[in-house]
Design a protein around this motif. Structure first.
Motif, mmCIF file in Angstrom:
data_model
loop_
_atom_site.group_PDB
_atom_site.id
_atom_site.type_symbol
_atom_site.label_atom_id
_atom_site.label_comp_id
_atom_site.label_asym_id
_atom_site.label_seq_id
_atom_site.Cartn_x
_atom_site.Cartn_y
_atom_site.Cartn_z
ATOM 1 N N TYR A 147 4.311 -3.341 7.820
ATOM 2 C CA TYR A 147 3.751 -2.152 8.462
ATOM 3 C C TYR A 147 2.711 -2.595 9.474
ATOM 4 O O TYR A 147 1.848 -3.422 9.176
ATOM 5 C CB TYR A 147 3.127 -1.244 7.421
ATOM 6 C CG TYR A 147 2.390 -0.072 8.007
ATOM 7 C CD1 TYR A 147 3.095 1.021 8.510
ATOM 8 C CD2 TYR A 147 1.008 -0.063 8.086
ATOM 9 C CE1 TYR A 147 2.429 2.103 9.049
ATOM 10 C CE2 TYR A 147 0.342 1.022 8.626
ATOM 11 C CZ TYR A 147 1.058 2.089 9.108
ATOM 12 O OH TYR A 147 0.403 3.157 9.653
ATOM 13 N N SER A 201 8.684 4.650 -2.771
ATOM 14 C CA SER A 201 8.218 4.615 -1.380
ATOM 15 C C SER A 201 7.026 3.662 -1.316
ATOM 16 O O SER A 201 6.145 3.715 -2.171
ATOM 17 C CB SER A 201 7.801 6.027 -0.952
ATOM 18 O OG SER A 201 7.260 6.013 0.339
ATOM 19 N N THR A 219 0.840 -1.195 0.000
ATOM 20 C CA THR A 219 0.000 0.000 0.000
ATOM 21 C C THR A 219 0.876 1.246 0.000
ATOM 22 O O THR A 219 2.073 1.188 0.260
ATOM 23 C CB THR A 219 -0.931 0.028 1.229
ATOM 24 O OG1 THR A 219 -0.137 -0.001 2.413
ATOM 25 C CG2 THR A 219 -1.880 -1.166 1.232
ATOM 26 N N ASN A 220 0.260 2.363 -0.269
ATOM 27 C CA ASN A 220 0.920 3.674 -0.253
ATOM 28 C C ASN A 220 2.176 3.690 -1.108
ATOM 29 O O ASN A 220 3.186 4.240 -0.705
ATOM 30 C CB ASN A 220 1.251 4.108 1.172
ATOM 31 C CG ASN A 220 0.016 4.431 1.965
ATOM 32 O OD1 ASN A 220 -1.080 4.084 1.563
ATOM 33 N ND2 ASN A 220 0.173 5.091 3.080
ATOM 34 N N THR A 251 4.468 4.978 -4.035
ATOM 35 C CA THR A 251 4.676 6.138 -4.902
ATOM 36 C C THR A 251 6.039 6.000 -5.565
ATOM 37 O O THR A 251 6.965 5.439 -4.990
ATOM 38 C CB THR A 251 4.631 7.468 -4.132
ATOM 39 O OG1 THR A 251 5.646 7.460 -3.128
ATOM 40 C CG2 THR A 251 3.279 7.707 -3.487
ATOM 41 N N ARG A 256 4.616 0.760 1.510
ATOM 42 C CA ARG A 256 4.300 0.234 2.837
ATOM 43 C C ARG A 256 3.948 -1.244 2.694
ATOM 44 O O ARG A 256 2.840 -1.586 2.319
ATOM 45 C CB ARG A 256 3.125 1.008 3.433
ATOM 46 C CG ARG A 256 2.755 0.559 4.827
ATOM 47 C CD ARG A 256 1.594 1.344 5.373
ATOM 48 N NE ARG A 256 2.016 2.724 5.580
ATOM 49 C CZ ARG A 256 1.166 3.716 5.810
ATOM 50 N NH1 ARG A 256 -0.127 3.490 5.858
ATOM 51 N NH2 ARG A 256 1.609 4.941 6.005
#
Length: 136
Positions: free
Chosen positions: A134, A82, A60-61, A63, A84
């Motif tokens: 995470y 980047s 997830t998340n 970029t 998670r």
């Protein structure tokens, strides 16, 4: 309603939809359990375990940004990735689908990551990571 009846020994199949778990189950728990029971009494008539497929955790998340000085076509530039991870891992594979034409063969990731020989064209495989899951 009327119950469906199958003749003994007759094979049948059906489809169903189910949501995979958010994280890969423990290998000891990663199986399907099928039981045939008598509805009125709950008595077990037959049962079997079947090994499940691998469940891959979601990232997830994520970029990706171009941060190098050269930000034009056909030049070598720097990217920042980047993300998670939902589960621990040591390998990261990145496939750049669009825009087309990316070539990761000369990629030099920051230590401790290393470019794996399986890297080719738009596919980057990095090893040596310690991608911690995470947790909230």
């Amino acid at each position: 309603g009327r119950a469906l009846v199958w003749d003994q020994g007759l094979e049948f199949s059906f489809e169903l939809s189910a949501r995979n778990p958010a994280q890969a189950p423990d290998p000891v728990e990663n199986y399907w359990k099928v039981e045939h029971v008598v509805e009125e009494t709950g008595q077990l008539v037959a049962g079997q375990l079947a090994l499940s497929w691998p469940v891959y955790s979601q990232i997830t998340n994520i970029t990706i940004g171009v941060v190098g000085l050269e930000q034009r076509a056909a030049v070598v530039t720097d990217l920042v990735v980047s993300l998670r991870p939902a589960a621990w891992g040591t390998v990261l594979e990145l496939i750049m689908l669009e825009p087309t034409g990316f070539d990761f063969e000369g990629c030099k990731p920051d230590a401790p990551l290393e470019r794996d020989p399986r890297t080719a064209g738009e596919r980057l495989v990095m090893v040596g990571g310690n991608f911690e899951a995470y947790t909230i």
